[in-house]
Design an enzyme around this catalytic site. Structure first.
Site, mmCIF file in Angstrom:
data_model
loop_
_atom_site.group_PDB
_atom_site.id
_atom_site.type_symbol
_atom_site.label_atom_id
_atom_site.label_comp_id
_atom_site.label_asym_id
_atom_site.label_seq_id
_atom_site.Cartn_x
_atom_site.Cartn_y
_atom_site.Cartn_z
ATOM 1 N N CYS A 1 0.842 -1.196 0.000
ATOM 2 C CA CYS A 1 0.000 0.000 0.000
ATOM 3 C C CYS A 1 0.877 1.247 0.000
ATOM 4 O O CYS A 1 1.326 1.703 1.048
ATOM 5 C CB CYS A 1 -0.933 -0.040 1.211
ATOM 6 N N CYS B 1 -0.524 4.007 2.059
ATOM 7 C CA CYS B 1 -0.375 3.874 3.522
ATOM 8 C C CYS B 1 1.067 4.154 3.943
ATOM 9 O O CYS B 1 1.302 4.840 4.925
ATOM 10 C CB CYS B 1 -0.715 2.468 4.001
ATOM 11 N N ASP B 2 2.027 3.589 3.229
ATOM 12 C CA ASP B 2 3.413 3.598 3.732
ATOM 13 C C ASP B 2 4.374 4.468 2.913
ATOM 14 O O ASP B 2 5.531 4.635 3.291
ATOM 15 C CB ASP B 2 3.959 2.149 3.738
#
Ligand code: NDP
Length: 455
Positions: free
Chosen positions: A158, A161-162
């Site tokens: 992701c 996300c990261d």
């Protein structure tokens, strides 16, 4: 005419489910499709129960910027999902922090067994007159050496996300589909260099505009006909990947974008699935079992759009309303009488740390061992683990102190403790010495279970 028939229908339907309390409609999955079905069913007074699973808000909640939701130029996925849930709840839907462990669709009312996400030992059985499957899909893995070892320590699926953890670093993306192109474009704005590894000599992605935009990025290198065989690293995380040709490419992070698998294993043998495991539906979203509907990524390997899942959700809800209309009044009346268990009360035993000074003071007070949750507001798994941490903090009151640190506001702490993926939880002893570092929902859940069990 209706005056004579309706009471007969009501009596018949009430006796159909006479001996037990039946949920008129149970929705499995709280993503955008399940949420839309919940809005439509609740507005029709069906009081749907949404079992939202361990990933509240579904895939969309992980998207930092949604730009193709009609009527919104740019919206954060998590915000959109919060609004969809609030809209459904305002009309009478109820969301449960549980995940389904088994279903029995062989006879109506259907039987659905769930377990609590925060207390997995707590099981519940529901009976439902109709059911909507909105379980989405999950990302695929390469299955190469080092992939799992460095999962959460440089390997991710992701970028949204990261990705922000890789500012001015070198990252790789694997895949040649639209997701890989999107992830590589997203990362090109953050990382210093992006290497995109495509196993064929061409993209599978269909969005030519995005492919052109990617080719135009000076910090992106596209490697066609290139497969990875190993992820290499050291204690702190990924350092390189090895290619099938034997060559090593130095990287700080690796993002997988190699497609997904529908979350339908629970329904094998219950409803008809296709060869790839997607649920087969008829017009109106009905599965091979009458009164069971399915939607979104669980039925759709191709479009997988938030808006198409929402459309499916509306269709399923309207089909249920029409099919259940005769039985609904009796079912809903019976259901309303039930004293449904109230949701867990909001706990607030975790201290949000605002400054480094406060962090050091709390950490080294010498009173108790300390559990620190490093989180970010844009990280959907962090939201999931937050409720678990609150409940653990409440149980372990007087034995452990629980702190939480927003990494976007306290970047120096993130650097000091080498936080490379979210959520990360660190356990310190009374003197502030680091004992254990856990990354991701599973590892953190195991740590909390261990602490709770050891008291
Ligand atoms: P896809 O299935 O479309 O693509 C997966 C990619 O990963 C393919 O290039 C595939 O290679 C590659 N791959 C699979 N396994 C491996 C492996 N073991 N090693 C190396 N490469 C591998 O998945 P996506 O998630 O990209 O997209 C799914 C669907 O969602 C598609 O229909 C897509 O168009 C759609 N989508 C649309 C978006 C939009 O904004 N319109 C955004 C994202 C997705 P190969 O080609 O060789 O099989």
């Amino acid at each position: 005419m209706y005056g004579k028939i309706l009471p007969l229908l009501l009596a018949a339907s009430a006796s159909l489910f006479a001996s037990e309390t039946v949920v008129p409609s149970l929705i499995i999955g709280g993503g955008v499709g399940g949420g839309t079905a919940a809005i439509y069913l609740s507005r029709a007074h069906f009081q749907p129960l949404v079992i939202q699973g361990s990933n509240p808000g579904g895939a969309l909640a992980q998207s930092e910027s949604v730009e193709n939701w009609p009527g919104a130029l740019l919206v954060r996925g998590a915000d959109l999902m919060d609004q969809i849930q609030a809209q459904a709840v305002a009309s009478g839907a109820e969301y449960r922090n549980e995940e389904v462990v088994s279903v029995d669709f062989s006879k109506r009312p259907f039987t659905i067994v769930t377990r609590s996400v925060t207390h997995p030992q707590d099981l519940k059985t529901y009976r439902a007159a109709s059911c909507v499957i909105a379980t989405g899909s999950k990302p695929n893995f390469l299955g190469i050496e080092g992939e799992q070892e460095y999962w959460g320590r440089g390997v991710s699926n992701c970028a949204i996300c990261d990705g922000s953890l890789y500012k001015d670093k070198r990252v790789g993306v694997v895949g040649g589909g639209d997701s890989a192109v999107l992830e590589a474009l997203y990362l090109a704005n953050i990382a210093s260099e992006v290497d995109l590894f495509v196993r064929k000599d061409h993209f599978r992605a269909s969005d030519e505009t995005r492919i052109e935009a990617l080719r135009a990025q000076s910090n992106v290198t596209i490697h066609f006909e290139t497969e990875l065989t190993e992820v290499l690293g050291v204690e702190s995380g990924v350092t390189a990947v090895r290619l099938a040709q034997g060559k090593k490419v130095a990287l700080d992070g690796l993002f997988l974008a190699i497609g997904s698998t529908p979350n339908t294993a629970l329904f094998k043998g219950q409803v008809k699935l296709d060869e790839a495991g997607y649920i087969v539906v008829k017009e109106g979203q009905e599965t091979s079992v009458p009164f069971v509907y399915a939607l979104g990524d669980a039925i759709d390997p191709l479009f997988r759009q938030a808006v198409s899942a929402a459309g499916d959700g509306a269709r399923a809800a309207l089909a249920i309303q029409s099919k259940l209309s005769a039985q609904a009044p009796a079912l809903i009346a019976a259901y309303r009488k039930v004293d449904l268990e109230k949701p867990l009360k909001q706990l607030a035993s975790v201290i949000e740390v605002a400054t480094r000074v406060q962090f050091e003071k709390e950490l080294r007070s010498g009173e108790l061992p300390v559990v620190v949750d490093f989180y970010a507001t844009w990280c959907a798994p962090c939201k999931r683990i937050a409720a678990r941490l609150e409940s653990s903090a409440e149980q372990l009151k007087g034995k452990y102190k629980f702190l939480k640190v927003n990494v976007d506001e306290m970047g120096d702490l993130m650097k000091s403790y080498q936080i490379r993926a979210m959520p990360t939880v660190i356990l310190f002893d009374k003197k502030g010495t680091l004992l254990e570092k856990k990354v991701g929902i599973e590892e953190i859940g195991d740590l909390l279970l261990h602490l709770e069990g050891a008291q």
